[in-house]
Every structure is written in structure tokens, then in C-alpha cells.
Design an enzyme around this catalytic site. Structure first.
Site, mmCIF file in Angstrom:
data_model
loop_
_atom_site.group_PDB
_atom_site.id
_atom_site.type_symbol
_atom_site.label_atom_id
_atom_site.label_comp_id
_atom_site.label_asym_id
_atom_site.label_seq_id
_atom_site.Cartn_x
_atom_site.Cartn_y
_atom_site.Cartn_z
ATOM 1 N N THR A 334 0.817 -1.213 0.000
ATOM 2 C CA THR A 334 0.000 0.000 0.000
ATOM 3 C C THR A 334 0.851 1.263 0.000
ATOM 4 O O THR A 334 2.038 1.235 0.321
ATOM 5 C CB THR A 334 -0.912 0.048 1.237
ATOM 6 N N CYS A 335 0.210 2.379 -0.333
ATOM 7 C CA CYS A 335 0.834 3.711 -0.295
ATOM 8 C C CYS A 335 0.828 4.232 1.124
ATOM 9 O O CYS A 335 0.331 5.333 1.387
ATOM 10 C CB CYS A 335 0.048 4.667 -1.175
ATOM 11 N N ASP A 336 1.313 3.464 2.062
ATOM 12 C CA ASP A 336 1.244 3.842 3.467
ATOM 13 C C ASP A 336 2.606 3.563 4.071
ATOM 14 O O ASP A 336 3.101 2.423 4.007
ATOM 15 C CB ASP A 336 0.154 3.004 4.150
ATOM 16 N N ASN A 377 -6.589 1.146 0.403
ATOM 17 C CA ASN A 377 -5.846 1.312 -0.848
ATOM 18 C C ASN A 377 -6.464 0.530 -2.006
ATOM 19 O O ASN A 377 -5.801 0.289 -3.012
ATOM 20 C CB ASN A 377 -4.369 0.906 -0.681
#
Lengths: 388, 388
Positions: A334-336, A377
Site C-alpha cells: 500500500t501507499c502507506d 488502498n
């Protein structure tokens, strides 16, 4: 062909899991559970502590097929919510085999449980006790106290349990309110590898039982909670070590015979599961970077919640020879920025590892799939497949 | 009648949200989103940075109704997965208004995105660049570098972005591979309250643009990422402060005009949402305990994931007068010791607070519902309701 990395002497995958992954090549990521291993683990727990009643902690893995398997084995069930009560009943559990072990519950959820036939509850506060007396009259109750013991792999902190003094006062009051007092309970924290933790709790519970006896309230059972460990990268002590410590402590701290109850979750289901993942990307942050970043198609938000703070260090398995290998940081898709799985625990993976390869996460049957986010996401929750 | 606690001068609930909660009394827990506030926030971002194209970061809140609202406002979309691409297209977004901003993606997901018409991508590694050249030929690309700037409220660590030197090398290579180079991008980390963070990133991006120009590759746009903050317990600087800093830095570090792109998520949707919760239990751990434990029917696994490490300290609102109040530890409803929301951040709640009362969590529109676990402890995911 398959090399098991980070093996610590315990077996890797069951033959059935290995065959399933090889033959079926399921879409990744997925959790595959071997129900035969669940049965084996359940029977091992029963053999280690034949004097105890086993309430499987449903929160460890609430897959209906798994619950049904344990119903057939004769297990009882420790539940955390009305949702888990409905689940167990739907899989054939008898309401008398269900304990509502969450001390944090709404009055209407107590009433609902009682309406469905549940007659065992755990509390740790004045407010919950009052609700039980009103909405679950006559039920059997344990009071959970906060055990003063060494921390576990995933410690609970102070969220659950009251002081032993308050437990004694509230259990005495429970008897006055017409509830059927079973006695005290405690939980040493999940993934506890030190049998001495139970010893400390049992000693405290023995003092509570003594105080109850003085007040004319006999102790019927002692609920030792869960926390029995599984082996991950580090080998956990065998169940028998815990059983021996428990048996000795009960003999030392209880004057008269007391029924034992245990609530294992991880010890029943962890080793029954493997998560198959795919490598999304292998990269370096600069041309001089010694570490490779290995991004998997699963992360903290799609099943690996217990890698928070790197509490649980899973064994990993790839199809490559284990050597040559190099240091890696392992992260989710994910973009985390918090979706990093291992950056402090020293993991090495084969230098031949490439995007598209599989990485199997071993002993991942507990506390994985049900933590998955619904859609963070845009990734779907981790599905569970079954063998055995 | 309603007292707003921990107010910091910014408004509490919108009139519509307040009316909805009062009139509809929705079942708890739930997130209620005011789409009119979303529109207002979007327009405020556009007004603060009229020279920038806005790509809404869908991961902040992927509710279809919200995405549709932003399609009607003319927004573009930053997506993290093929799932989010499908979602945006289903809500009417044009594929040309979608940027696949996740630098971690499978080759087949790139191909899928390209097949659906997506022509903008971000990469930060050699491997992803090669996949883009193969599966998304001719597309516009940004290379994300790791910005050297002060940490944000929820820092990304080193998961994303390569070194600026590698970014320059890879962007040059991207041009050689036939991709349409847009330029560099960076992300200062989510909930960044220091405008100087963008200044540092823009200076680095300017150096990359200079290097690209030397290699004969013109920079078309600069992607400033997201990270624009919302006000929680602490008031965040106004968007205009960030805009001023960005404008000055771009003028200082870019020789020729450059298109700007921003990817706000939190700044668009956080203040549009309120989570209504119910108090499950109020208790003390011993008769002498100064703190009360307040257990809500939502926790870290059902929407409040950003309270990990107490990163985000939400404002809370109850129906009781704010005073008298006392110190509290606030926790979620699951049998999980990590499901504690605030124990270090000093929160006080009214002494009159009781089980069954509501506690509203303000400014909770971003990074909440989509993090919910599917069924942890048998609790269902957080539902979203809409007004406006």
C-alpha cells in the site's frame, strides 16, 4: 526444490499445504488452512492439559469451517462479541459451550447473548457486573484481574482486568447479586513463552480464592486464559512445559480441587496456516544501497497486523535456494509508510528473488485474515482456503 | 446542549452533520460524511493553489459517493491499485484524469491500468520503470524521490522514493525507453504541518530538473504529493501558508515555468466526517484509580487505525457539559491489548459520561472507514452514511 528459510527445527509446511500450493497455485495473496493440523493441535492441547476444559478463542481465527471442525472435536468457545456467538451457534456449537469472554460489552449485547442461551461471562468492572446481574441473571461468571507477570510477545498492557483486591470485592458482590461465581481469571498476554507467567497469575488467583472462601463463596473454576505460544522464527517452549508449570502452581496455591479452563487461540490455529504471497517488486533506494526492499502483495493492512512493531517474526519460505542471500527490508503493497513488515528484524532472502516469485509466510493461521481491512488502498481482504 | 470538547477554534460539526445525528440517531458506530464540506474543501484547495492540478488521493476515503462528488467538481484522482481505478471509472472519472501513484505495482496491474486508459504513472525503482516501459508504453511518468525534510505527523519513513541521484538517472532512462517524462515527485508525509517540508522537496526537485535539462529532457510538471494537513486537536496552518511557501520555492528553484500537481486526501475529506460512537463501558482498574477507562464501540481495528502511536489526536464531542471532567484512557471494544486509542495523550472527558452515551469523533472523514477490519473480534466494518 523448496528451501525453508529461518527454520528453527519445527516442521515447515504440512504435506497437504505443500501439495495444495503446488497443485492448485491459488491466486495471491491467500491464507490456506489445514484443518487436520487444527485437529492435531487441539488434541495436543487436550493431551497436555487433560484436566482443563478448552474454550477456543474464536478471535484468533473465526473461519466458519475451522469453528465447525472444533465443534466436532468437542471444543468449547471463547467469544468476544455477539457476532462470534452467532457464528459459533451457526456452526453447531451448543450455547452451554460458549463463554462471552470480553469484559467490554454493551448491556444489550449481554441480553442478546443470554437470549441465545449463553450462560458464561467474564467481567472486570463494576458496570459490567451490574449489567450481567440484570441481563444475564444466574449466569456463571469469572472476574478477570490484571496479572502481575513478565510481558508476553504481544503484551496486553493494562486494558483488561482489575486489581486483585477489586476482583475479590466484585466476585463477592456477584454472589450477592445472584450470579453463579466461578472464580477468577487472568490472561498473561498473547504469545507468552515464559511458563512462569502462569505461575504468577495462579498465585494471585489462589489468594483471591482464599478471600472468596473467607466470604463463604466457593471457587468453582480457574480460567487461565490463553497466551499459549506458537513457534515462529523463535522456537516456543512445548505445551507440556506450560502444563507442568500450571499443574505445579495450582497444587501450590489452591487448597481444594479446582476445575481448570484454558482459552487457546494461537496454539490451536497458527501452525495450521500458510499465507502465499507474491513479490511485487524488489528494489534499492540508491545505487549504493546494501539492503534490498522486497515488497509483497500482502502487508499490515491485509492480514499481517501482528507485524506491528515487528512483534511476530514469521518464518518465510521461497522456491529459491537459501544461499546466496542478502539483507532485506520487507514491506507491504500500500501507499502507506507504516505498511512496512520488517525493517529492524534482520531478515535475509535469496539474492535470486524476483518480482513474481512466491514468498510463503509460515505459521500464519492465527490473527491474520480477520484483521484484514475491507478495502484499504483498494486491495481486497485476505481470502481463506481450506485443506484437510 | 452539546458541548464541544478540545475545540481549537475551528468549527465543530457542520449544521447538516449535527442535524443528521440529532434527527436520524444512526446506529453506532458509523461515519457520517457531509459531501457539501467535501466540495467546500476541494474549492478551498483550488483557490489556495489555482496553478495546480488536484489529484484527490482516493486512499484517504474511497467512498463511491465521495468520488462521484469530486468527479463533478472536476477533480483528478491519485490511485493506489487497480481496485481504485475501477472505482473511479465507475463513478464517471475519465481515465485521463487518473494517475496510478503507487510505485509498488505488479506488471499485470500496470497492463490492466493501461488497458483501462490510464496514462499517468509514478515509479521509484528500476524494476517498476522497466514494467512501465513494457506494459504502459508512451505513458507520462513521475519518479518519486525520498525527500530530506522534517518528519510529518504520520511519517512515511523510507518506504517510498529513491535517492535524488537515482531519480535523475531513472528519469533520463525513462525518456530513452520512450516514456513521456513529466519530472520528479515527492511526498512530505501525511498530515504535515510545516510548510518548510515542501520547500526542501521543491529545492531537491529543482536540482533534478536541472540535471534532466542538461540531459536534454525537459521537465513538464512537478508533483508535490499530498500531506496537506487537517486540524485535529491541534490547529494546522492554513492551506494558504503552504501555498505561499510552495509558490516561493518553485520560483526560487525552477528556471522555467512548470505545471504543478498536488495529491491531497486528508485536506479534502477529514473535516467532512464525524464518527458517532457509543460508550460501551466506563470503569476503573482499582478503587483508587484516578483515571477512568472509557471503552468506545469503535477502536483501532474498526476505523481508528490512525490512532496507532496516538499519531492523530481527534477532537471529541459529548452531550454532557464539558465540566466537571477528569482524566481518561480511551480504548476500543475488542479483546486486543493494542486496541487502546489514547493513553499517553492527555484526554479529559466529563465525569457525567456513562455507558450508552454518545461520543462523536470529529474530523474523522479521512483514513478511517476503509481501514476497518472485515470482522476482527466479530465486529462488522464501519459503515458510512452521507449528507449533503
Amino acid at each position: 526444490m523448496h528451501a525453508v528459510l529461518d527454520s528453527v527445527g519445527s516442521p515447515g509446511l504440512s504435506t497437504r499445504l505443500r501439495a495444495f500450493l503446488d497443485d492448485r497455485a491459488p491466486e495471491t495473496p491467500c491464507l490456506v488452512l489445514d484443518l487436520e493440523v487444527v485437529r492435531t493441535n487441539y488434541r495436543a492441547m487436550r493431551a497436555a492439559l487433560p484436566e482443563a476444559t478448552i474454550f477456543y478463542a474464536v478471535k484468533a481465527n473465526p473461519a466458519p469451517e475451522l469453528v465447525r471442525t472444533l465443534v466436532h472435536e468437542g471444543s468449547s468457545f471463547d467469544v468476544a462479541s455477539t457476532g462470534e456467538i452467532d457464528l459459533c451457534l451457526a456452526q453447531g456449537a451448543d450455547p452451554s459451550a460458549i463463554s462471552y469472554g470480553n469484559p467490554i460489552k454493551k448491556a444489550r449485547d449481554i441480553a442478546y447473548a443470554y437470549g441465545r442461551g449463553v450462560r458464561r461471562f467474564t467481567f472486570d468492572s463494576e458496570g459490567d457486573l451490574a449489567n450481567l446481574a440484570e441481563h444475564a441473571p444466574g449466569s456463571r461468571v469469572w472476574c478477570r484481574f490484571l496479572v502481575d507477570a513478565p510481558a508476553s510477545g504481544t503484551p496486553f498492557g493494562a486494558k483488561f482486568g482489575c486489581s486483585p483486591e477489586m476482583a475479590l470485592r466484585l466476585l463477592t458482590k456477584a454472589a450477592d447479586l445472584g450470579l453463579a461465581v466461578d472464580g477468577a481469571c487472568f490472561h498473561v498476554g498473547s504469545q507468552h513463552t515464559d511458563p512462569a507467567a502462569w505461575t504468577a497469575g495462579i498465585a494471585q488467583a489462589g489468594r483471591i480464592a482464599g478471600g472468596l472462601a473467607d466470604a463463604g463463596v466457593p471457587t468453582r473454576s480457574l480460567n487461565l486464559g490463553g497466551g499459549f505460544p506458537a513457534s515462529y522464527r523463535e522456537q516456543a517452549p512445548p505445551l507440556t512445559a506450560h502444563a507442568t508449570a500450571i499443574r505445579a502452581a495450582v497444587a501450590a496455591h489452591f487448597d481444594s480441587p479446582v476445575e481448570l479452563v484454558v482459552e487457546p487461540g494461537r496454539a490451536i490455529v497458527a501452525t495450521a496456516g500458510v499465507i502465499r504471497t507474491e513479490v511485487v517488486l524488489v528494489s534499492r533506494k540508491s545505487d549504493a544501497d546494501e539492503h534490498r526492499w522486497v515488497y509483497l502483495d500482502i502487508g499490515r493492512y491485509s492480514g499481517l497486523a501482528e507485524t506491528e512493531n515487528e512483534y511476530i517474526a514469521y518464518r518465510l519460505r521461497t522456491a529459491h535456494p537459501a544461499e546466496p542471500s542478502g539483507p532485506v527490508i520487507i514491506a507491504g503493497p500500500t501507499c502507506d509508510g507504516d505498511d512496512v513488515i520488517y525493517q529492524n528484524t534482520p531478515y535475509r532472502l535469496p539474492t535470486a528473488l524476483r518480482a513474481g516469485d512466491h514468498v510463503d509466510i509460515l505459521d500464519a493461521g492465527a490473527y491474520t485474515a480477520s484483521y484484514s481491512s475491507v478495502s484499504f488502498n483498494g486491495f481486497p481482504p485476505l481470502p481463506t482456503l481450506f485443506v484437510g
